[in-house]
Structure formats: C-alpha cells, structure tokens
Design a protein around this motif. Structure first.
Motif, mmCIF file in Angstrom:
data_model
loop_
_atom_site.group_PDB
_atom_site.id
_atom_site.type_symbol
_atom_site.label_atom_id
_atom_site.label_comp_id
_atom_site.label_asym_id
_atom_site.label_seq_id
_atom_site.Cartn_x
_atom_site.Cartn_y
_atom_site.Cartn_z
ATOM 1 N N ILE A 1 -100.671 22.302 25.220
ATOM 2 C CA ILE A 1 -102.059 21.914 24.949
ATOM 3 C C ILE A 1 -102.147 21.669 23.451
ATOM 4 N N ALA A 2 -102.709 20.524 23.078
ATOM 5 C CA ALA A 2 -102.770 20.170 21.654
ATOM 6 C C ALA A 2 -103.998 20.787 20.990
ATOM 7 N N GLY A 3 -104.119 20.546 19.680
ATOM 8 C CA GLY A 3 -105.305 21.011 18.957
ATOM 9 C C GLY A 3 -104.993 22.186 18.058
ATOM 10 N N ASN A 4 -104.962 21.945 16.727
ATOM 11 C CA ASN A 4 -104.486 23.025 15.849
ATOM 12 C C ASN A 4 -105.576 23.911 15.254
ATOM 13 N N GLU A 5 -106.847 23.661 15.616
ATOM 14 C CA GLU A 5 -107.882 24.620 15.212
ATOM 15 C C GLU A 5 -109.131 24.377 16.046
ATOM 16 N N GLY A 6 -110.052 25.329 15.992
ATOM 17 C CA GLY A 6 -111.284 25.151 16.746
ATOM 18 C C GLY A 6 -112.148 26.394 16.693
ATOM 19 N N ALA A 7 -113.343 26.253 17.263
ATOM 20 C CA ALA A 7 -114.280 27.391 17.302
ATOM 21 C C ALA A 7 -114.841 27.517 18.709
ATOM 22 N N GLY A 8 -115.176 28.733 19.073
ATOM 23 C CA GLY A 8 -115.718 28.968 20.408
ATOM 24 C C GLY A 8 -116.461 30.284 20.455
ATOM 25 N N VAL A 9 -116.674 30.746 21.673
ATOM 26 C CA VAL A 9 -117.449 31.963 21.907
ATOM 27 C C VAL A 9 -116.658 32.826 22.892
ATOM 28 N N ILE A 10 -116.634 34.130 22.663
ATOM 29 C CA ILE A 10 -115.890 35.016 23.565
ATOM 30 C C ILE A 10 -116.579 35.067 24.942
ATOM 31 N N ALA A 11 -115.788 34.797 25.982
ATOM 32 C CA ALA A 11 -116.353 34.803 27.343
ATOM 33 C C ALA A 11 -115.959 36.071 28.095
ATOM 34 N N LEU B 1 -114.436 42.779 19.109
ATOM 35 C CA LEU B 1 -115.120 41.546 19.520
ATOM 36 C C LEU B 1 -115.988 41.859 20.732
ATOM 37 N N ARG B 2 -117.020 41.040 20.930
ATOM 38 C CA ARG B 2 -117.891 41.257 22.098
ATOM 39 C C ARG B 2 -118.117 39.924 22.808
ATOM 40 N N LEU C 1 -107.113 31.248 15.050
ATOM 41 C CA LEU C 1 -105.997 31.021 14.118
ATOM 42 C C LEU C 1 -104.758 30.540 14.873
ATOM 43 N N ASP C 2 -104.916 30.264 16.170
ATOM 44 C CA ASP C 2 -103.794 29.698 16.939
ATOM 45 C C ASP C 2 -103.621 28.249 16.514
ATOM 46 N N ARG C 3 -102.433 27.874 16.122
ATOM 47 C CA ARG C 3 -102.214 26.537 15.593
ATOM 48 C C ARG C 3 -101.901 25.493 16.664
ATOM 49 N N VAL C 4 -101.947 25.873 17.940
ATOM 50 C CA VAL C 4 -101.896 24.915 19.060
ATOM 51 C C VAL C 4 -102.868 25.417 20.116
ATOM 52 N N LYS D 1 -106.270 39.559 17.965
ATOM 53 C CA LYS D 1 -105.915 39.516 16.540
ATOM 54 C C LYS D 1 -105.789 38.078 16.009
ATOM 55 N N ASN D 2 -105.758 37.095 16.907
ATOM 56 C CA ASN D 2 -105.653 35.699 16.459
ATOM 57 C C ASN D 2 -107.011 35.049 16.209
ATOM 58 N N LEU D 3 -108.070 35.865 16.237
ATOM 59 C CA LEU D 3 -109.413 35.295 16.084
ATOM 60 C C LEU D 3 -110.120 35.894 14.879
#
Ligand SMILES: NC(=O)c1ccc[n+]([C@@H]2O[C@H](COP(=O)([O-])OP(=O)(O)OC[C@H]3O[C@@H](n4cnc5c(N)ncnc54)[C@H](OP(=O)(O)O)[C@@H]3O)[C@@H](O)[C@H]2O)c1
Length: 330
Positions: free
Chosen positions: A65-75, A84-85, A93-96, A108-110
C-alpha cells in the motif's frame, strides 16, 4: 466494525498511474499494542512517486500500500494501549501504507494531535515540515538575522522553510521558477524571492547587499545548486535534500579552496531512524502548535478520493502546481 478497506496499492514498479490500483484488502486483527487508524487525508509527495517507480532507496515487499504520510482518527485500540483513545486525531510515522481507508499499526508509530487539528494540514506534517525544521536546526548554528538561501522555494519543504525561518527571525532568499509565485511567498514570510534566471548568484548578492549566508538548501541540483553555493559565505554549508532537476551537483574547485564550503546531505527517514522518541516528540511539540494556529500551512491544489488514484497521480506529477495533491478519505 468494517472487515475490509479500500487501499491504493501496487504489485510492481513502473509508471505511477499505471502500476497503482484501488483494491479491497482485509483489515488484520489488532494486537494488544496496536490500534486501527481510520485515515482522513494523505498527500502525494515526490517520494511516493519515486517509490511507485521503484527509484526510491527503500523498496517495500510487493504488493504494497503506497503513501508515505497521512493523518487520521483512532477507530479501535488494543488492550495494552494507554496513550491513545478512540476518536483521537493522529499523524502516522509509518513511511508506507497511508493511502487507505484504515490501517493497523503499532501505537508507538503515531503522534497524537489535539482535537480540532485541521487534518488535511496535519496529513502533510510528518515529512516536509520536519525536513525543514531539521535542516534549519541541524547543520549551522543560525542566529536571528542570518540568511538562508533555498531553491524549489514554493515546494512543501520550501514553504515550511520560509514559515519556520520567519518565526525564528531568520531571513530567506527563495528561488522559484515562476514569477507569479513572488507575492504569495512574500506573504508567507519570504524576505527575497527570485526567479531562476542566471546568473543567480549576482542577483542574490545584489539583493542581500552581499550579506553573510551561512546555509543553503538544495532540492534541485545542477546550476541552481552551484549558484546557491557561490552565494554562501565563507565556510557556509549547502545541504542537498532533493534532486527535482535531475542534474548532478557540479562545484567549482575554488568554492572549496577559497571559501571552504561544506557540502552535506539530509534524509528525514534516516533522521527518524536515529532520533530517539523524546527527540521526535520534542520536534512535534514545536510543530503541531504551528499547524493548529495556522502559522504553518501548505496550499492544496486539489483533493481526490482514493478511488481516483490514477487521475490524482497524473496530476501530482505535473509541474507548476499551486499546491499539493491530497487524498481526502472517509
Ligand atoms: N531528503 C528528505 O528527507 C526529503 C524530505 C521531503 C522532501 N524531499 C524532497 O524535496 C523535494 C520537494 O518535495 P516537496 O514535497 O516539498 O515537493 P512539492 O511540494 O511536490 O513541490 C515540488 C517542487 O519541485 C519543483 N520542481 C519540479 N521539477 C523541477 C525541476 N525540473 N527543476 C526545478 N524545480 C522543479 C516544483 O517547482 P514548480 O512549482 O515550478 O513546478 C516545486 O517547487 C523533492 O525532491 C522531495 O523528494 C526530501
């Protein structure tokens, strides 16, 4: 809870819009230390293009799966996750693997974000602003009033350099390829904006009054990089972090003999690898408030849903954009 998600993935390397495909993948079960992130936005960066082409120094096992950065919400959170909640906005911080509706990763990657953080801007926070931040911090002991000279100044990194430099009291000379960018970069805090007509170094010397410029930042290469080097003060440092012009660096011997310049390189992935968690968090403690307060902002030219992957990739490869191309998800 959904069992499958749509992703943009690739099974081979090649022309980005030809190898990228939208598929439905199963969501793996989450382990105690993991979370499920519902993605909200993710940009297309030059590194994503290079990765799809197979020209990046890191190659993922395929299909990826491509995409080296992004933002989201914990589900959903694993039983051992306490920091985290559900509903917490985060950047990855996952680079893919960011071009998807949702994905499972170690907590720990967030990096958690305050509620209400603009997630389209946050999606572009883990690669380019840290690159700008580290290059301004890590090479030269810059004092307020010092000049920094950069090319590709309207890029995501370039705009972050302008905005962070202004907040630190540094002055910037910014090289762009198009005259129409001058007013908007000046409005973002650029002190001097010049177009790349040669000889650039004379223009820069005249405009800065031959002031000392101890740091140059190069994302282009070729003649543009040589002209920045010529404009630096004695013992100055040129940091190369990109090669958009696809031209090698060529430096005259005299720049080394008589000016004793330093030529360095920077790669944010290598920095993340060697930095400890405290150092990374400390940087985001400075950067996140800049995004929430609107002091660090990158224009977006167009947003696309994940399903329009091919169109979005063609668009992202075009020169002369007014801003980033972003997938807006969910
Ligand atoms: N080393 C690292 O850790 C690191 C981290 C982040 C980014 N980068 C690199 O930094 C560079 C910028 O990334 P970004 O995400 O900020 O880019 P971006 O926002 O997508 O912008 C691309 C920039 O490159 C310019 N450009 C494109 N082709 C060019 C050419 N042939 N000659 C001169 N300039 C050209 C564009 O100018 P126009 O608008 O005029 O087309 C624009 O300023 C890329 O090379 C990227 O790989 C490196």
């Amino acid at each position: 809870m959904k069992k499958t998600v749509r992703v943009i993935c690739h099974h081979e390397y090649g022309i980005p819009e030809e190898v990228a495909s939208v598929e439905t993948w199963d969501i793996p079960a989450i382990a105690p230390n993991q979370v499920l992130v519902e993605m909200k936005a993710s940009p297309i960066n030059p590194a994503d293009i290079n990765r799809l082409e197979g020209k990046y120094p890191i190659r993922s096992p395929l299909p990826a799966i491509a995409g080296n950065e992004g933002a989201g919400v914990i589900a959903q959170i694993g039983s051992a996750v306490s920091n985290l909640r559900v509903g917490q906005p985060v950047i990855s911080l996952d680079r893919v693997g960011n071009w998807c509706e949702a994905y499972v990763t170690d907590a720990k990657n967030l990096i958690p974000l305050p509620d209400g953080t603009p997630l389209e801007q946050a999606a572009m926070l883990s690669v380019n602003p840290p690159t700008a931040w580290r290059m301004l911090e890590g090479f030269v002991d810059l004092k307020p009033g010092d000049w920094v000279i950069q090319n590709a100044a309207n890029s995501g990194v370039g705009r972050a350099v302008i905005q962070i430099a202004r907040l630190r009291g540094l002055k910037t000379v910014n090289i762009v390829r198009r005259k129409e960018l001058i007013p908007e970069l000046e409005a973002e805090g650029a002190d001097i904006v010049v177009t790349d007509e040669m000889p650039l170094s004379k223009q820069i010397r005249d405009l800065t009054g031959n002031a000392d410029a101890p740091l140059g930042l190069n994302a282009v290469g070729g003649e543009s990089a040589s002209e920045i080097a010529k404009s630096l003060s004695d013992h100055g440092t040129l940091v190369t972090y990109g090669a958009m012009g696809l031209q090698p660096l060529q430096m005259s011997n005299s720049l080394l003999i008589f000016k004793d310049l330093r030529f360095r390189g920077f790669w944010i992935n290598a920095w993340y690898k060697r930095a400890d968690t405290g150092e990374i968090q400390e940087m985001f403690d400075q950067l996140i408030p800049l995004v929430t307060s609107g002091k660090l902002e990158v224009p977006v030219e167009k947003t696309y849903p994940l399903t329009d992957a091919k169109e979005a990739l063609v668009h992202a490869c075009q020169n002369g954009r007014t801003g980033k191309i972003l997938f807006v998800i969910n």
